[in-house]
Design a protein around this motif. Structure first.
Motif, PDB file in Angstrom:
ATOM      1  N   TYR B  33       1.059  -1.681   0.048  1.00  0.00           N
ATOM      2  CA  TYR B  33      -0.319  -0.263   0.311  1.00  0.00           C
ATOM      3  C   TYR B  33       0.704   1.593  -0.122  1.00  0.00           C
ATOM      4  N   TYR B  35       0.053   5.239   1.375  1.00  0.00           N
ATOM      5  CA  TYR B  35      -0.996   5.883   1.933  1.00  0.00           C
ATOM      6  C   TYR B  35       0.291   7.862   1.665  1.00  0.00           C
ATOM      7  N   GLN B  37       0.007  10.987   4.388  1.00  0.00           N
ATOM      8  CA  GLN B  37      -0.512  11.602   4.996  1.00  0.00           C
ATOM      9  C   GLN B  37       0.132  12.944   5.504  1.00  0.00           C
ATOM     10  N   GLY B  42      -5.389  11.265   9.525  1.00  0.00           N
ATOM     11  CA  GLY B  42      -4.628  10.535   9.603  1.00  0.00           C
ATOM     12  C   GLY B  42      -4.304   9.840   7.736  1.00  0.00           C
ATOM     13  N   PRO B  43      -3.233   9.254   8.079  1.00  0.00           N
ATOM     14  CA  PRO B  43      -3.243   8.359   6.841  1.00  0.00           C
ATOM     15  C   PRO B  43      -4.532   8.108   5.660  1.00  0.00           C
ATOM     16  N   LEU B  45      -5.162   5.917   1.870  1.00  0.00           N
ATOM     17  CA  LEU B  45      -4.479   5.232   0.713  1.00  0.00           C
ATOM     18  C   LEU B  45      -4.601   6.368  -0.479  1.00  0.00           C
ATOM     19  N   ARG B  48      -3.089   0.760  -4.489  1.00  0.00           N
ATOM     20  CA  ARG B  48      -3.205  -0.828  -3.039  1.00  0.00           C
ATOM     21  C   ARG B  48      -2.642  -2.284  -4.639  1.00  0.00           C
ATOM     22  N   PHE B 105       3.239  -0.616   8.377  1.00  0.00           N
ATOM     23  CA  PHE B 105       4.343   0.702   8.453  1.00  0.00           C
ATOM     24  C   PHE B 105       5.470   0.707   8.218  1.00  0.00           C
TER      25      PHE B 105
END
Lengths: 115, 114
Positions: B33, B35, B37, B42-43, B45, B48, B105
């Motif tokens: 993934y 992401y 931020q 928050g992260p 997406l 994926r 992560f």
């Protein structure tokens, strides 16, 4: 679409005091719920999860969270915090199926534990 | 066991320049993934992968962002050209295919566009 709201951006607390970090979610379908933690200078890591079964879930370091479907909440609690619990905590939701791995995160809550 | 590796950790570029981020997932993790931020958030997406196939890229701004995962292991995320609003932390994560909720992560790449 689902969403997550963490009601407190920062929570300061003294060592050995109890703490609650609040998380509410919105979804039209059943959800899976998670808390991730990010310690200073580290990547996010899974703290605990609710997939099914008992609505009270626990982590290995004393945190617990309870899934409350009627209140659409998944608050994180610890009865006595340590300095080492200082970190940023993220609540996340997934709706399963083909979106099982698609996590929607909240904004995060910075927990600061003071001596 | 080595964790998710990302490089560089920090990058400062001028707007309109290209930039690329690299990620090496945990060995054996099929799913990868990327992401984004933003500060105080928050992260979110971006994309994926399952092995080398992008199975969800609906949130990737395809006019300027691209990603690849050749051979189903390492991955690269590229921005060309970068804009001021792209300043953020770019996170890479990986997971086993049957435990996608348990994502590991990396430390992230902090991008500053001036």
């Amino acid at each position: 679409a689902q969403s997550v709201t963490q009601l407190d951006s920062q929570v300061p607390v003294f060592e050995e005091a109890p703490v609650e970090l609040r998380c509410n979610y919105s979804s039209s379908v059943s959800v899976y719920l998670f808390w991730y933690v990010q310690y200073p200078n580290q990547g996010l890591q899974l703290l605990l999860k609710y997939l099914s079964g008992s609505t009270l879930v626990e982590s290995i370091n004393g945190f617990e969270a309870e899934f409350n479907k009627s209140q659409t909440s998944f608050h994180l609690r610890k009865p006595s915090v340590h300095i080492s619990d200082t970190a940023e905590y993220f609540c996340a939701v997934s709706v399963g199926g083909t979106s099982y791995g698609k996590l929607t995160f909240g904004q995060g809550t910075i927990l600061t534990v003071h001596p | 066991e080595a964790g998710v590796v990302q490089s560089p950790r920090y990058k400062i570029i001028e707007k309109k320049q290209p930039v690329a981020f690299w990620c090496n997932p945990i060995s054996g993790h099929n799913t990868l993934y990327w992401y984004l931020q933003n500060l105080g958030q928050g992260p979110e997406l971006l994309i994926r992968y399952e092995n080398e196939e992008a199975v969800d890229d609906s949130q990737l701004p395809k006019d300027r962002f691209s990603a690849e995962r050749l051979k189903g292991v390492d991955s690269t995320l590229k921005i060309q050209p970068a804009e001021l609003g792209d300043s953020a932390v770019y996170l890479c994560a990986s997971s086993l295919r049957d435990r996608e909720y348990e994502q590991y992560f990396g430390p992230g790449t902090r991008l500053t566009v001036t």
